[in-house]
Design an enzyme around this catalytic site. Structure first.
Site, short mmCIF file in Angstrom:
data_model
loop_
_atom_site.label_atom_id
_atom_site.label_comp_id
_atom_site.label_asym_id
_atom_site.label_seq_id
_atom_site.Cartn_x
_atom_site.Cartn_y
_atom_site.Cartn_z
N ASP A 1 -22.85 -13.32 -2.06
CA ASP A 1 -23.82 -13.12 -3.14
C ASP A 1 -25.18 -12.70 -2.59
O ASP A 1 -25.74 -13.35 -1.70
CB ASP A 1 -23.98 -14.40 -3.95
CG ASP A 1 -22.74 -14.74 -4.75
OD1 ASP A 1 -21.97 -13.82 -5.07
OD2 ASP A 1 -22.54 -15.92 -5.06
N ASP B 1 -22.34 -13.84 4.21
CA ASP B 1 -22.39 -14.41 2.88
C ASP B 1 -21.99 -13.29 1.92
O ASP B 1 -21.96 -12.11 2.30
CB ASP B 1 -23.81 -14.89 2.60
CG ASP B 1 -23.97 -15.48 1.21
OD1 ASP B 1 -23.06 -16.18 0.75
OD2 ASP B 1 -25.02 -15.21 0.58
#
Length: 236
Positions: free
Chosen positions: A23, A21
């Site tokens: 963020d 991922d």
């Protein structure tokens, strides 16, 4: 929108894939929250972000509502906000390590190309997939397009990237922090919850609370050892 860097013959044949991922995982911020600060709507957007990451509202709905609030933000101000975001401590070291171990790397993010393309190049990520904010006449319109706008779309992207390398999603490693990563946590062989929300920890193989990605390195080493042991048993 996505890009794929030039992959060497070696990386195409190593049959190992790790998916990150972006963020609050590879970067130390939530992209949309930083854009919201630049647009003067941080409180409104942050409240929706928190509810989405906790799994309280549908991801697709949350994305649409938050992006609408960015309408009117100047592109130049958005770019400046993205350039101020720091990499997560240990991000460079972790990516360098997994590449040295023969992993193909991917970053699959519900964030935006304004940030993801920069981060992908800084870290040398092989595959980067994220969404794109629509811009007209230098102004963000409040609309978004991309492969990661729907609920559980990360799973489809994982399947696509894995298939390109002849790898089953069930043989991959994933690293993430929020509710929209659950769909890939359920598919991967190993799932690492890093700097994570409580909702995702129950789906993780390993939970890392330390906010430094170098803490993931010994975990990957243990996974590789486990894989080698399984291979030895299979081939015995």
């Amino acid at each position: 929108m996505s890009y794929t860097s030039d992959l060497s013959e070696k990386s195409n044949s190593n049959k190992k894939l790790i998916v990150f991922d972006m963020d609050s995982t590879l970067i130390d911020a939530e992209t949309i929250d930083e854009l919201a600060k630049a647009a003067g709507v941080y409180q409104e957007v942050s409240a929706i972000t928190k509810r989405a990451m906790q799994g309280e509202i549908n991801y697709s709905q949350a994305l649409t509502e938050r992006v609408k609030l960015l309408k009117g933000l100047k592109l130049e101000d958005a770019i400046k906000a993205m350039e101020r975001i720091s990499l997560m401590p240990g991000a460079k070291e972790l990516v360098s390590f997994v590449k040295s171990r023969g992993y193909t790397t991917a970053m699959v993010s519900g964030g935006f190309t304004l940030s993801s393309e920069r981060v992908g190049k800084l870290l040398g990520i092989d595959h980067v997939v994220s969404n794109e904010l629509i811009v007209k006449d230098g102004i963000i319109t409040g609309e978004v397009i991309g492969a990661l706008t729907a609920q559980n779309s990360k799973e489809l992207v994982l399947e696509e990237i894995a298939a390109q390398h002849g790898i089953a999603p069930e043989d991959c490693i994933v690293v993430g922090d929020g509710a929209n990563d659950i769909c890939i946590f359920k598919r991967a062989r190993y799932a690492i919850a890093f700097n994570s929300k409580p909702i995702i920890r129950q789906h993780a193989t390993v939970v890392i609370m330390e906010k430094n990605l170098k803490a993931v390195i010994p975990v990957i080493e243990s996974f590789d050892l486990d894989q080698r042991c399984v291979s030895c048993i299979r081939n015995a």
